[in-house]
Scaffold this motif. Structure first.
Motif, PDB file in Angstrom:
ATOM      1  N   VAL A   1      38.484  56.872  27.171  1.00 15.11           N
ATOM      2  CA  VAL A   1      39.787  56.273  27.474  1.00 15.11           C
ATOM      3  C   VAL A   1      39.792  54.833  26.972  1.00 15.11           C
ATOM      4  N   PRO A   2      40.598  54.514  25.970  1.00 13.87           N
ATOM      5  CA  PRO A   2      40.649  53.133  25.488  1.00 13.87           C
ATOM      6  C   PRO A   2      41.344  52.224  26.499  1.00 13.87           C
ATOM      7  N   TYR A   3      40.908  50.981  26.570  1.00 16.12           N
ATOM      8  CA  TYR A   3      41.480  50.075  27.567  1.00 16.12           C
ATOM      9  C   TYR A   3      41.398  48.633  27.083  1.00 16.12           C
ATOM     10  N   ARG A   4      42.220  47.825  27.718  1.00 13.10           N
ATOM     11  CA  ARG A   4      42.133  46.378  27.571  1.00 13.10           C
ATOM     12  C   ARG A   4      41.535  45.817  28.857  1.00 13.10           C
ATOM     13  N   LEU A   5      40.644  44.845  28.735  1.00 11.27           N
ATOM     14  CA  LEU A   5      39.923  44.306  29.884  1.00 11.27           C
ATOM     15  C   LEU A   5      40.283  42.838  30.105  1.00 11.27           C
ATOM     16  N   ALA A   6      40.575  42.506  31.349  1.00 13.65           N
ATOM     17  CA  ALA A   6      40.729  41.104  31.749  1.00 13.65           C
ATOM     18  C   ALA A   6      39.766  40.834  32.897  1.00 13.65           C
ATOM     19  N   LYS A   7      39.157  39.665  32.864  1.00 15.98           N
ATOM     20  CA  LYS A   7      38.141  39.326  33.862  1.00 15.98           C
ATOM     21  C   LYS A   7      38.328  37.871  34.269  1.00 15.98           C
ATOM     22  N   LEU A   8      38.242  37.602  35.570  1.00 16.04           N
ATOM     23  CA  LEU A   8      38.441  36.240  36.067  1.00 16.04           C
ATOM     24  C   LEU A   8      37.378  35.923  37.105  1.00 16.04           C
ATOM     25  N   PRO A   9      36.636  34.816  36.937  1.00 13.14           N
ATOM     26  CA  PRO A   9      35.661  34.419  37.954  1.00 13.14           C
ATOM     27  C   PRO A   9      36.365  34.141  39.284  1.00 13.14           C
ATOM     28  N   MET A  10      35.645  34.352  40.391  1.00 12.95           N
ATOM     29  CA  MET A  10      36.243  34.090  41.695  1.00 12.95           C
ATOM     30  C   MET A  10      36.671  32.640  41.848  1.00 12.95           C
ATOM     31  N   ALA A  11      36.017  31.732  41.127  1.00 17.43           N
ATOM     32  CA  ALA A  11      36.436  30.331  41.193  1.00 17.43           C
ATOM     33  C   ALA A  11      37.868  30.155  40.708  1.00 17.43           C
ATOM     34  N   GLY A  12      38.365  31.119  39.906  1.00 14.03           N
ATOM     35  CA  GLY A  12      39.748  31.089  39.453  1.00 14.03           C
ATOM     36  C   GLY A  12      40.729  31.519  40.528  1.00 14.03           C
ATOM     37  N   PHE A  13      40.240  32.137  41.587  1.00 15.81           N
ATOM     38  CA  PHE A  13      41.051  32.420  42.766  1.00 15.81           C
ATOM     39  C   PHE A  13      40.907  31.179  43.651  1.00 15.81           C
ATOM     40  N   LEU A  14      41.865  30.268  43.593  1.00 16.62           N
ATOM     41  CA  LEU A  14      41.664  28.922  44.115  1.00 16.62           C
ATOM     42  C   LEU A  14      41.335  28.891  45.598  1.00 16.62           C
ATOM     43  N   ARG A  15      41.744  29.898  46.329  1.00 17.64           N
ATOM     44  CA  ARG A  15      41.431  29.956  47.758  1.00 17.64           C
ATOM     45  C   ARG A  15      39.918  29.926  47.991  1.00 17.64           C
ATOM     46  N   THR A  16      39.155  30.505  47.050  1.00 16.18           N
ATOM     47  CA  THR A  16      37.701  30.572  47.235  1.00 16.18           C
ATOM     48  C   THR A  16      37.068  29.186  47.233  1.00 16.18           C
ATOM     49  N   ARG A  17      37.715  28.225  46.584  1.00 16.13           N
ATOM     50  CA  ARG A  17      37.164  26.871  46.540  1.00 16.13           C
ATOM     51  C   ARG A  17      37.262  26.210  47.917  1.00 16.13           C
ATOM     52  N   ALA A  18      38.361  26.473  48.604  1.00 15.91           N
ATOM     53  CA  ALA A  18      38.502  25.945  49.963  1.00 15.91           C
ATOM     54  C   ALA A  18      37.522  26.615  50.915  1.00 15.91           C
ATOM     55  N   LEU A  19      37.243  27.882  50.656  1.00 16.48           N
ATOM     56  CA  LEU A  19      36.306  28.618  51.504  1.00 16.48           C
ATOM     57  C   LEU A  19      34.853  28.302  51.178  1.00 16.48           C
ATOM     58  N   GLY A  20      34.621  27.715  50.017  1.00 18.16           N
ATOM     59  CA  GLY A  20      33.253  27.464  49.576  1.00 18.16           C
ATOM     60  C   GLY A  20      32.523  28.729  49.185  1.00 18.16           C
ATOM     61  N   GLU A  21      33.272  29.739  48.730  1.00 15.56           N
ATOM     62  CA  GLU A  21      32.696  31.031  48.368  1.00 15.56           C
ATOM     63  C   GLU A  21      33.221  31.452  46.997  1.00 15.56           C
ATOM     64  N   THR A  22      32.707  30.845  45.963  1.00 16.08           N
ATOM     65  CA  THR A  22      33.257  31.055  44.617  1.00 16.08           C
ATOM     66  C   THR A  22      32.456  32.038  43.774  1.00 16.08           C
ATOM     67  N   THR A  23      31.390  32.624  44.320  1.00 21.07           N
ATOM     68  CA  THR A  23      30.629  33.593  43.534  1.00 21.07           C
ATOM     69  C   THR A  23      31.402  34.907  43.423  1.00 21.07           C
ATOM     70  N   GLY A  24      31.171  35.608  42.332  1.00 18.29           N
ATOM     71  CA  GLY A  24      31.838  36.884  42.102  1.00 18.29           C
ATOM     72  C   GLY A  24      32.901  36.796  41.032  1.00 18.29           C
ATOM     73  N   PHE A  25      33.618  37.880  40.840  1.00 15.54           N
ATOM     74  CA  PHE A  25      34.672  37.938  39.824  1.00 15.54           C
ATOM     75  C   PHE A  25      35.572  39.137  40.111  1.00 15.54           C
ATOM     76  N   ALA A  26      36.682  39.182  39.394  1.00 18.42           N
ATOM     77  CA  ALA A  26      37.574  40.344  39.446  1.00 18.42           C
ATOM     78  C   ALA A  26      37.851  40.786  38.021  1.00 18.42           C
ATOM     79  N   LYS A  27      38.075  42.080  37.837  1.00 17.00           N
ATOM     80  CA  LYS A  27      38.416  42.577  36.507  1.00 17.00           C
ATOM     81  C   LYS A  27      39.405  43.724  36.634  1.00 17.00           C
ATOM     82  N   VAL A  28      40.206  43.875  35.584  1.00 17.02           N
ATOM     83  CA  VAL A  28      41.207  44.929  35.564  1.00 17.02           C
ATOM     84  C   VAL A  28      41.175  45.619  34.214  1.00 17.02           C
ATOM     85  N   LEU A  29      41.343  46.936  34.240  1.00 16.83           N
ATOM     86  CA  LEU A  29      41.463  47.743  33.023  1.00 16.83           C
ATOM     87  C   LEU A  29      42.915  48.160  32.866  1.00 16.83           C
TER      88      LEU A  29
END
Length: 467
Positions: A375-403
């Motif tokens: 199945v061909p796909y396009r991939l987007a990936k964003l570090p958790m630090a890009g979810f700005l709420r994580t910076r306030a929580l002090g929990e910026t490790t991880g990431f999210a991705k979508v196909l």
């Protein structure tokens, strides 16, 4: 032979789907309903699985956060202060949650006028069940007996070692010195982090090349790095060849494949899988067929090989999640009330969340699955630090991705590793269910600073289609 008592609806087992069906059919459709259960009221999830384990996870997180926050509130404190849980209090809190749920469910059974029969039920014929010396017949009979943790007693010494399953571990009032966990699935990983945070040494032994074998390699690399930093030791591609000693005292596991030949611990839990609870309930007497794996054989509408008898949840081979049991309830209720859901259980979404910290949430196709299926796909990936709420929580490790489709705009799959990312799933699921463009999410105005806000940036970063 006892005189038969007739019901409109009988459930063998009080799992998620069965109790909901009985409550609805009784209160909304005037049916005479009975639910037979010899184990925990309302099934395993509220009493020996989901809810008590998540209570334990929460309390472990409180201990961890106290440890981490020490430098903020106590001058001279270290970030890894000597903070351990008092296990009797942990288990008491867990018990309070379980007891509260049990009392709530007992109240609902009474309010909905559903008879709850406490005892072991078994078929003696099609749509005919015995329990406590009573003979019950029903127009509709539903099997909802669930599954149980499996222990491979073919391993030499395993039986004599008296290993725990999740049930016994959730009753443990003494913190293990060294907890060895066999199995790197959902149960194993949640308990691994929880007990490290509670103050124990923990080793996870996994026979496959990676824990959570169905997940993408980049996800597992990040997750295991996080857990390793907290102190969880992982032994993958490792087989247990024999066991000696007794869990709770000392256990010695002899190993092959990992480079280590032996590991010693104080406690051993087996979390290598589950088996359907389908034996000892008279299925042969009723002519109900099983699959080769031991599940009750059902079609997409959850019908068994016997007319008027249905099976739902784990015992029917549905994915082993409470929320899928809840969907089984919807499928069967639709059939029983004259409006069958088209396709029944086929092609339904199977969302999942691993309740570690950070959480791991997923729905749809994974990258390795898409590649395997061509199945061909396009991939987007964003570090958790890009979810700005994580910076306030002090929990910026991880990431999210979508196909996303390579030549279309539909979302094929979504995975996120980060704080509370399970709460992101409904937004993505709805777009997927309705077959909408990913741009419906990237075009939203979402409150700042919430976790969902990061979805906009993730979906905005989907590459353009190849021209």
């Amino acid at each position: 032979m006892a005189t038969a008592e007739h019901y409109d609806f009988i459930a063998l087992g009080a799992g998620e789907a069965a109790k909901l069906l009985a409550w609805d059919l009784s209160s909304k459709h005037g049916k005479k309903c009975a639910v037979i259960e010899h184990g925990p009221i309302a099934g395993a999830c509220p009493t020996v699985a989901c809810m008590p384990s998540k209570t334990l996870v929460h309390l472990a997180n409180v201990v961890h956060q106290t440890r981490q926050d020490a430098p903020i509130f106590v001058r001279g404190a270290t970030a890894r202060g000597d903070v351990k849980a008092y296990m009797p209090a942990v288990i008491a809190q867990k018990k309070a949650v379980v007891d509260g749920l049990a009392n709530m469910f007992l109240g609902i059974f009474a309010d909905k006028k559903v008879e709850l029969i406490r005892g072991h039920g078994a078929f003696v014929g099609p749509k005919t069940v015995t329990v406590n010396g009573r003979l019950l017949t029903g127009d509709t009979v539903v099997i909802n007996t669930g599954s149980k943790a499996s222990v491979d007693t073919s391993v030499p010494g395993m039986r004599d070692a008296k290993p725990m399953t999740h049930v016994e571990l959730l009753e443990l009032t003494t913190l293990p010195d060294h907890l060895i966990i066999l199995g790197g699935g959902y149960v194993g990983l949640e308990f691994a982090q929880a007990f490290v945070r509670l103050g124990a040494k923990v080793t996870v032994v996994e026979r496959n090349a990676q824990v959570l074998k169905a997940e993408d390699a980049d996800v597992i690399a990040e997750l295991t790095a996080i857990l390793s930093r907290e102190g969880v030791q992982f032994l993958t591609s490792t087989t247990v060849t024999s066991v000696s000693g007794v869990s709770g005292d000392e256990v010695i596991l002899r190993l092959s494949g990992s480079g280590l030949t032996e590991i010693r611990g104080s406690h051993l839990i087996v979390a290598t899988g589950r088996t359907p609870t389908t034996s000892g309930i008279g299925l042969d007497e009723a002519g109900i067929k099983l699959t080769p794996a031991g599940h009750v054989a059902v079609d997409e509408q959850l019908c068994t090989s016997v007319a008027g008898v249905f099976a739902v949840g784990d015992c029917a081979g549905s994915p082993y999640f409470t929320h899928i049991g809840w969907d089984d309830y919807r499928v069967l209720l639709a059939s029983l009330t004259g409006s069958p859901r088209e396709g029944g259980t086929t092609n339904r979404q199977i969302p999942s969340v691993l309740f570690t910290s950070p959480e791991l949430a997923h729905v749809g196709l994974r990258e390795h699955e898409a590649r395997a299926k061509g199945v061909p796909y396009r991939l987007a990936k964003l570090p958790m630090a890009g979810f700005l709420r994580t910076r306030a929580l002090g929990e910026t490790t991880g990431f999210a991705k979508v196909l996303v489709e390579a030549d279309g705009d539909k979302v094929l799959g979504f995975t996120a590793l980060g704080p509370a990312v399970g709460e992101l799933l409904p937004v993505v699921q709805l777009v997927m269910k309705l077959g909408l463009s990913f741009q419906e999410i990237s075009g939203l105005t979402i409150v700042h600073p919430t976790m969902c806000e990061g979805l906009v940036d993730l979906f905005r970063s989907v590459p353009p289609r190849d021209m």
